[in-house]
Design a protein around this motif. Structure first.
Motif, PDB file in Angstrom:
ATOM      1  N   THR A 106       4.556   5.735  -5.083  1.00 35.28           N
ATOM      2  CA  THR A 106       4.824   5.660  -6.522  1.00 35.28           C
ATOM      3  C   THR A 106       3.847   6.530  -7.293  1.00 35.28           C
ATOM      4  N   ARG A 107       2.588   6.529  -6.881  1.00 31.75           N
ATOM      5  CA  ARG A 107       1.572   7.380  -7.528  1.00 31.75           C
ATOM      6  C   ARG A 107       1.902   8.859  -7.360  1.00 31.75           C
ATOM      7  N   ILE A 108       2.350   9.235  -6.177  1.00 30.98           N
ATOM      8  CA  ILE A 108       2.721  10.634  -5.925  1.00 30.98           C
ATOM      9  C   ILE A 108       3.862  11.049  -6.846  1.00 30.98           C
TER      10      ILE A 108
ATOM     11  N   THR B  36      -2.742  12.580   2.133  1.00 28.29           N
ATOM     12  CA  THR B  36      -3.735  12.467   3.204  1.00 28.29           C
ATOM     13  C   THR B  36      -4.213  11.027   3.342  1.00 28.29           C
ATOM     14  N   ARG B  37      -4.411  10.372   2.224  1.00 30.14           N
ATOM     15  CA  ARG B  37      -4.837   8.968   2.231  1.00 30.14           C
ATOM     16  C   ARG B  37      -3.813   8.094   2.946  1.00 30.14           C
ATOM     17  N   LEU B  38      -2.550   8.371   2.715  1.00 29.32           N
ATOM     18  CA  LEU B  38      -1.487   7.592   3.342  1.00 29.32           C
ATOM     19  C   LEU B  38      -1.358   7.919   4.827  1.00 29.32           C
ATOM     20  N   MET B  39      -1.406   9.201   5.159  1.00 31.26           N
ATOM     21  CA  MET B  39      -1.252   9.622   6.548  1.00 31.26           C
ATOM     22  C   MET B  39      -2.428   9.169   7.410  1.00 31.26           C
ATOM     23  N   ASP B  40      -3.609   9.066   6.807  1.00 37.52           N
ATOM     24  CA  ASP B  40      -4.813   8.646   7.542  1.00 37.52           C
ATOM     25  C   ASP B  40      -4.972   7.130   7.585  1.00 37.52           C
TER      26      ASP B  40
ATOM     27  N   PHE C 114       0.825  -1.213   0.000  1.00 39.41           N
ATOM     28  CA  PHE C 114       0.000   0.000   0.000  1.00 39.41           C
ATOM     29  C   PHE C 114       0.858   1.261   0.000  1.00 39.41           C
ATOM     30  N   VAL C 115       1.849   1.307   0.893  1.00 42.10           N
ATOM     31  CA  VAL C 115       2.727   2.483   0.979  1.00 42.10           C
ATOM     32  C   VAL C 115       3.477   2.677  -0.333  1.00 42.10           C
ATOM     33  N   ASN C 116       4.005   1.595  -0.889  1.00 40.08           N
ATOM     34  CA  ASN C 116       4.729   1.677  -2.159  1.00 40.08           C
ATOM     35  C   ASN C 116       3.829   2.175  -3.269  1.00 40.08           C
ATOM     36  N   PHE C 117       2.592   1.694  -3.287  1.00 41.18           N
ATOM     37  CA  PHE C 117       1.622   2.102  -4.312  1.00 41.18           C
ATOM     38  C   PHE C 117       1.345   3.605  -4.246  1.00 41.18           C
TER      39      PHE C 117
ATOM     40  N   THR D  57      -3.837  19.355  -5.679  1.00 44.64           N
ATOM     41  CA  THR D  57      -4.895  18.722  -4.888  1.00 44.64           C
ATOM     42  C   THR D  57      -4.807  17.204  -4.979  1.00 44.64           C
ATOM     43  N   ARG D  58      -4.509  16.699  -6.165  1.00 44.59           N
ATOM     44  CA  ARG D  58      -4.382  15.248  -6.348  1.00 44.59           C
ATOM     45  C   ARG D  58      -3.258  14.683  -5.476  1.00 44.59           C
TER      46      ARG D  58
END
Length: 203
Positions: free
Chosen positions: A46-48, A117-121, A40-43, A110-111
């Motif tokens: 990588t997207r960022i 935020t998704r990762l931090m939450d 999940f973290v890698n995904f 924003t993206r």
């Protein structure tokens, strides 16, 4: 010796039993959880990184993670921020309309912010360095400046300052330099991307 042996055997038996219990009952779920977290973290990281790379290419196909601050300045001198010429479609029908550059930058920022935020939450156990970098990205000058200018663009005068992202008299303090700084922050996530990728493959 014979009097001690039963005690030793009992201790060894207890240790072996505990080890077997760990290996078959605790070890698999723990490893499965670590693998899921690493994937999940890698995904997300990588997207960022990929999202920002596409973002840079939207400004100019010459920009990359290897670009210098001067490259960003040159690229930004080639855009007209107040015109609807950014690579972001905001209307398709009855005619295709593109966003202005303020809208383009704000949308892309924003993206990235949503991914962070998704990762931090996620409540995952993120390491301190990664959390520090992600917070720096969220609080970056580029994010704050773009948001402010997007809200105030209708009060700005294109005739007096056609490109607020560059300062021709003092290029070193141009606002576009803050996008370069953000690029360097996102680039510094690569070790975390590599580490989580290896974890995901190992388990």
């Amino acid at each position: 010796m014979s009097a001690v042996s039963p005690v030793v055997e009992s201790v060894l038996g207890s240790v072996i039993a505990s080890y077997i219990f760990y290996m078959f009952c605790i070890h698999p779920p723990v490893f499965a959880e670590k693998k899921t977290s690493a994937i999940f973290v890698n995904f997300i990281l990588t997207r960022i990184k990929k999202s920002f790379e596409d973002h840079m290419r939207g400004v100019s196909p010459t920009l990359s993670y290897d670009s210098a601050a001067d490259d960003f300045y040159k690229a930004f001198t080639g855009i007209a921020p107040f015109t609807n010429t950014a690579p972001l479609i905001i209307q398709v029908s009855p005619q295709m309309i593109y966003a202005d550059w303020f809208g383009y930058f704000y949308n892309e920022n924003t993206r990235i912010n949503e991914e962070i935020t998704r990762l931090m939450d996620s409540r995952l156990n993120l390491n301190t360095e990664m959390t520090f970098i992600l917070n720096l990205i969220n609080d970056s000058t580029w994010f704050m400046a773009v948001k402010s200018m997007t809200n105030m663009k209708n009060q700005m005068s294109p005739s007096q300052n056609p490109n607020p992202f560059v300062n021709s008299s003092q290029p070193e303090i141009s606002l576009c330099n803050s996008m370069y700084d953000l690029k360097e922050l996102i680039r510094s996530l690569q070790p975390a991307i590599d580490a989580t990728g290896k974890l995901a493959e190992r388990f």
